[in-house]
Design a protein around this motif. Structure first.
Motif, PDB file in Angstrom:
ATOM      1  N   ALA A   1       0.843  -1.226   0.035  1.00 60.93           N
ATOM      2  CA  ALA A   1      -0.174   0.097  -0.027  1.00 60.93           C
ATOM      3  C   ALA A   1       0.961   1.293   0.066  1.00 60.93           C
ATOM      4  O   ALA A   1       0.577   2.354  -0.667  1.00 60.93           O
ATOM      5  CB  ALA A   1      -0.921   0.046   1.328  1.00 60.93           C
ATOM      6  N   GLU A   2       1.921   1.189   0.692  1.00 64.20           N
ATOM      7  CA  GLU A   2       2.797   2.408   0.765  1.00 64.20           C
ATOM      8  C   GLU A   2       3.564   2.628  -0.436  1.00 64.20           C
ATOM      9  O   GLU A   2       3.750   3.498  -1.058  1.00 64.20           O
ATOM     10  CB  GLU A   2       3.830   2.162   2.011  1.00 64.20           C
ATOM     11  N   ALA A   3       3.672   1.428  -0.923  1.00 61.73           N
ATOM     12  CA  ALA A   3       4.825   1.689  -2.476  1.00 61.73           C
ATOM     13  C   ALA A   3       3.611   1.903  -3.594  1.00 61.73           C
ATOM     14  O   ALA A   3       4.203   2.803  -4.273  1.00 61.73           O
ATOM     15  CB  ALA A   3       5.142   0.033  -2.988  1.00 61.73           C
ATOM     16  N   ASP A   4       2.375   1.533  -3.378  1.00 63.16           N
ATOM     17  CA  ASP A   4       1.550   2.027  -4.337  1.00 63.16           C
ATOM     18  C   ASP A   4       1.060   3.673  -4.114  1.00 63.16           C
ATOM     19  O   ASP A   4       1.181   4.303  -5.140  1.00 63.16           O
ATOM     20  CB  ASP A   4       0.097   1.306  -4.404  1.00 63.16           C
ATOM     21  N   LEU A   5       1.072   4.068  -2.942  1.00 66.93           N
ATOM     22  CA  LEU A   5       0.967   5.488  -2.607  1.00 66.93           C
ATOM     23  C   LEU A   5       2.074   6.439  -3.021  1.00 66.93           C
ATOM     24  O   LEU A   5       2.230   7.501  -3.894  1.00 66.93           O
ATOM     25  CB  LEU A   5       0.627   5.807  -1.321  1.00 66.93           C
ATOM     26  N   LEU A   6       3.454   5.720  -2.779  1.00 66.53           N
ATOM     27  CA  LEU A   6       4.633   6.445  -3.438  1.00 66.53           C
ATOM     28  C   LEU A   6       4.669   6.783  -4.869  1.00 66.53           C
ATOM     29  O   LEU A   6       4.917   7.570  -5.458  1.00 66.53           O
ATOM     30  CB  LEU A   6       5.830   5.632  -3.163  1.00 66.53           C
ATOM     31  N   LEU A   7       4.305   5.539  -5.630  1.00 63.27           N
ATOM     32  CA  LEU A   7       4.224   5.504  -7.175  1.00 63.27           C
ATOM     33  C   LEU A   7       3.136   6.774  -7.552  1.00 63.27           C
ATOM     34  O   LEU A   7       3.490   7.435  -8.610  1.00 63.27           O
ATOM     35  CB  LEU A   7       4.029   4.171  -7.646  1.00 63.27           C
ATOM     36  N   GLN A   8       1.893   6.610  -6.964  1.00 59.37           N
ATOM     37  CA  GLN A   8       1.041   7.465  -7.027  1.00 59.37           C
ATOM     38  C   GLN A   8       1.404   8.858  -7.101  1.00 59.37           C
ATOM     39  O   GLN A   8       1.214   9.947  -7.958  1.00 59.37           O
ATOM     40  CB  GLN A   8      -0.349   7.408  -6.563  1.00 59.37           C
TER      41      GLN A   8
END
Length: 347
Positions: A22-29
């Protein structure tokens, strides 16, 4: 397995090992949103460089980037009305600063929804923003005695004396002083002059100049008939508005005057208004689009207003005031059963 990556300006964005999905996805967004924001802001600012001063560009870019960061991971082009209102509700600033943010957001999304090519969106999420009421600011003219002190202290510095004179006797802004060219100065037959100056937003206005001020400007006009009236000794280039403002502010501070360069313009507005109360003419002289702005520059003293109050009072009370004044106040009626209120008869 290698860490997931995302293309970005100048290379790849690597997601650190061990980061939760979830954190990785937010970072990429966030990376994607920032890249989109950089592109659209660069397009917007580029269209405004011709019209805006450098200081305005810095302020608007700072405001829009703060707005963009707080709304991540939503990119600017996808912001909703609710997000705009939530951001606006979180601002804890003075009314003037709130108004500035409203102008920044409305200007950006007005361009985005109407003038941007290719067109990015068809709606304006800032339509529901209301400007807060701004309390009327009182004029802040430098004290008359302090202005005279500044002129006296600048007599050995012709450039400073000319700047002080232009601001306090013709109402020029710092940018108008910095950008004044010799060809913009028109000498009239009676020795006075007209200054065709370029002001805020690139607007050109004409400011009258008295004969004494023209005498002060004469050596500068003769020295540089085709260039800027005031140039830097170091390289011969024109001064910047910020440089003029800082130099005057430092000079005033050094001689013990607690005022700014802009307050010299307030001094002009106040002095002019006492001689000519026509605010519409004064708005033209000072280059204001609205007389409401002119009122901020024109301090009306109680002494100056007293003669008008005297005329008004004499017209209203002139035939009755003396007769009232000669009367001696009579004793109050004693309280009791026999007393009754004046003006009421028996029932």
């Amino acid at each position: 397995m290698s860490a997931p990556t995302l293309p970005r300006h100048g290379g790849l964005c690597l997601v650190p090992d061990g980061m939760q999905p979830a954190e990785a996805d937010l970072l990429l967004q966030n990376v994607v949103a920032r890249r989109s924001n950089d592109e659209v802001l660069e397009r917007y600012i580029t269209t405004r460089r011709v019209r805006w001063r450098a200081g305005t560009i810095r302020l608007r870019e700072l405001q829009l980037r703060r707005f963009a960061e707080e709304l991540l991971p939503t990119p600017l082009v996808e912001v909703s009305e609710d997000q705009v209102l939530e951001f606006y509700g979180r601002l804890d600033l003075k009314p003037e600063s709130m108004n500035s943010y409203v102008s920044a957001l409305r200007g950006f999304y007005g361009w985005l929804s109407v003038k941007a090519r290719p067109k990015v969106r068809s709606d304006d999420p800032t339509e529901l923003l209301d400007r807060p009421s701004v309390p009327r600011r009182l004029p802040r003219p430098v004290l008359a005695r302090d202005y005279q002190l500044a002129l006296a202290c600048a007599m050995s510095n012709p450039v400073m004396y000319a700047w002080l004179a232009l601001m306090g006797c013709s109402g020029l802004r710092c940018c108008e002083v910095a950008w004044l060219r010799s060809r913009d100065v028109e000498i009239r037959p009676d020795g006075s002059g007209l200054l065709h100056v370029t002001g805020k937003g690139g607007h050109v206005r004409t400011a009258p100049a008295g004969t004494d001020l023209m005498i002060v400007l004469a050596p500068f006009l003769e020295a540089r008939p085709d260039g800027f009236v005031f140039v830097r000794p170091s390289d011969g280039a024109a001064h910047t508005p910020d440089m003029v403002s800082q130099t005057v502010n430092n000079f005033l501070r050094e001689i013990g005057v607690q005022a700014t360069a802009h307050q010299l313009r307030h001094r002009f507005g106040t002095d002019y208004h006492q001689l000519d109360p026509d605010v519409f003419r004064q708005a033209e002289v000072m280059g204001h689009a609205s007389v409401d702005m002119t009122r901020r520059y024109s301090a009306v003293t109680a002494t100056a207003a007293s003669r008008y109050v005297e005329w008004l009072t004499r017209a209203q009370l002139g035939t009755t005031a003396e007769r009232v004044a000669v009367r001696e106040p009579g004793p109050r009626p004693a309280s009791g059963g026999g007393s009754r209120r004046p003006g009421r008869g028996r029932s």
